[in-house]
Motif scaffolding. Structure first.
Motif, PDB file in Angstrom:
ATOM      1  N   VAL A  80       0.901  -1.107   0.038  1.00 45.47           N
ATOM      2  CA  VAL A  80       0.038  -0.165  -0.057  1.00 45.47           C
ATOM      3  C   VAL A  80       0.940   1.135   0.116  1.00 45.47           C
ATOM      4  O   VAL A  80       1.558   1.383   0.902  1.00 45.47           O
ATOM      5  CB  VAL A  80      -0.950   0.082   1.140  1.00 45.47           C
ATOM      6  CG1 VAL A  80      -1.749   1.033   1.181  1.00 45.47           C
ATOM      7  CG2 VAL A  80      -1.737  -1.180   1.136  1.00 45.47           C
ATOM      8  N   VAL A  81       0.861   2.216  -1.058  1.00 41.16           N
ATOM      9  CA  VAL A  81       1.623   3.116  -1.119  1.00 41.16           C
ATOM     10  C   VAL A  81       0.933   4.208  -0.365  1.00 41.16           C
ATOM     11  O   VAL A  81      -0.029   4.936  -0.798  1.00 41.16           O
ATOM     12  CB  VAL A  81       1.848   3.518  -2.627  1.00 41.16           C
ATOM     13  CG1 VAL A  81       2.858   4.730  -2.890  1.00 41.16           C
ATOM     14  CG2 VAL A  81       2.381   2.402  -3.497  1.00 41.16           C
ATOM     15  N   GLU A  82       1.814   4.832   0.588  1.00 38.40           N
ATOM     16  CA  GLU A  82       1.235   5.962   1.552  1.00 38.40           C
ATOM     17  C   GLU A  82       2.263   6.994   1.787  1.00 38.40           C
ATOM     18  O   GLU A  82       2.110   7.783   2.654  1.00 38.40           O
ATOM     19  CB  GLU A  82       0.936   5.474   2.880  1.00 38.40           C
ATOM     20  CG  GLU A  82      -0.342   4.352   2.678  1.00 38.40           C
ATOM     21  CD  GLU A  82      -0.789   3.926   4.285  1.00 38.40           C
ATOM     22  OE1 GLU A  82       0.141   3.824   5.082  1.00 38.40           O
ATOM     23  OE2 GLU A  82      -2.010   3.355   4.250  1.00 38.40           O
ATOM     24  N   ASP A  83       3.285   6.876   0.540  1.00 40.73           N
ATOM     25  CA  ASP A  83       4.566   8.001   1.035  1.00 40.73           C
ATOM     26  C   ASP A  83       4.180   9.103   0.204  1.00 40.73           C
ATOM     27  O   ASP A  83       5.090  10.070   0.058  1.00 40.73           O
ATOM     28  CB  ASP A  83       5.776   7.381   0.644  1.00 40.73           C
ATOM     29  CG  ASP A  83       5.845   6.909  -0.900  1.00 40.73           C
ATOM     30  OD1 ASP A  83       4.887   7.061  -1.534  1.00 40.73           O
ATOM     31  OD2 ASP A  83       6.999   6.668  -1.232  1.00 40.73           O
ATOM     32  N   GLY A  84       2.849   9.214  -0.232  1.00 41.49           N
ATOM     33  CA  GLY A  84       2.812  10.704  -1.098  1.00 41.49           C
ATOM     34  C   GLY A  84       3.073  10.459  -2.554  1.00 41.49           C
ATOM     35  O   GLY A  84       2.887  11.364  -3.465  1.00 41.49           O
ATOM     36  N   SER A  85       3.781   9.496  -3.033  1.00 33.40           N
ATOM     37  CA  SER A  85       4.376   9.278  -4.434  1.00 33.40           C
ATOM     38  C   SER A  85       3.502   8.929  -5.472  1.00 33.40           C
ATOM     39  O   SER A  85       3.869   9.208  -6.633  1.00 33.40           O
ATOM     40  CB  SER A  85       5.811   8.637  -4.438  1.00 33.40           C
ATOM     41  OG  SER A  85       5.569   7.229  -4.040  1.00 33.40           O
ATOM     42  N   LEU A  86       2.346   8.326  -4.992  1.00 35.39           N
ATOM     43  CA  LEU A  86       1.325   7.813  -6.088  1.00 35.39           C
ATOM     44  C   LEU A  86       0.825   8.938  -6.899  1.00 35.39           C
ATOM     45  O   LEU A  86       0.818   8.882  -8.204  1.00 35.39           O
ATOM     46  CB  LEU A  86       0.255   7.046  -5.210  1.00 35.39           C
ATOM     47  CG  LEU A  86      -0.518   6.118  -6.126  1.00 35.39           C
ATOM     48  CD1 LEU A  86       0.076   5.312  -6.875  1.00 35.39           C
ATOM     49  CD2 LEU A  86      -1.442   5.500  -5.303  1.00 35.39           C
TER      50      LEU A  86
END
Length: 191
Positions: A80-86
């Motif tokens: 789950v991408v939650e680092d703001g990079s999506l």
């Protein structure tokens, strides 16, 4: 005329792959085998899947691209991408697709070149929690956190990637009271 369109499509595909290869979330997922033993093959497949998605859907909104990439990362890499990079990667891909639609191969080459110059090598290393230091190593219920560092991969530009700062040993240990009963870790802001 068809040859020029095919050339621009090849440039679009190369730009998409460059953007995905430079994406830290995907790099970490592949490096740590989050997609299983075939993580590298999945990452290579992802470039073609994203390219085909754009070709099949001519007028995508940014949110649709984010949803598509997020879904692929979740299903293929259990991440789950939650680092703001999506949103950033999605915007970059959308811009590339607009250049592709206009037939602007020079802009696609420029974007690919910039991405390759700025590409960072990202590594993730497990951190020990306070609970793990008191428990035997074979405890399967322990919580594992990852520390992410980015280093410039020999690119020609200076200080493209943020260099990791020496950290205080206290910041690398998650306190036992931050791990709640269900195994989740409470993340607090630095003061």
């Amino acid at each position: 005329m068809a040859g020029a369109a095919e050339d621009v499509r090849v440039l679009f595909g190369a730009a998409v792959r460059a953007a995905l290869e430079a994406w830290p979330a995907l790099q970490i997922a592949v490096e740590n085998g989050f997609g299983g033993v075939h993580s590298q093959e999945k990452a290579e497949w992802l470039g073609g899947a994203v390219e085909d998605y754009f070709i099949a859907n001519a007028d995508l909104e940014l949110e649709e691209i984010e949803d598509f990439l997020g879904e692929l990362m979740t299903t293929e890499f259990d991440t789950v991408v939650e680092d703001g990079s999506l949103p950033q990667v999605s915007q970059q891909l959308q811009t590339m697709f607009h250049h592709f639609q206009k037939g602007d191969g020079a802009a696609l080459q420029e974007m690919t070149s910039q991405i390759n110059q700025k590409k960072c090598k990202v590594t993730a290393t497990p951190l020990m929690t306070a609970k793990e230091t008191d428990v035997a190593e074979d405890d399967v219920d322990s919580v594992e956190e990852m520390e992410v560092t980015a280093t410039n991969d020999g690119a020609t530009t200076d200080e493209v990637c943020p260099q990791p700062q020496p950290s205080d040993p206290d910041t690398q240990t998650i306190k036992e009271e931050d791990i709640v009963e269900d195994g989740w870790t409470i993340v607090r802001r630095k003061k």
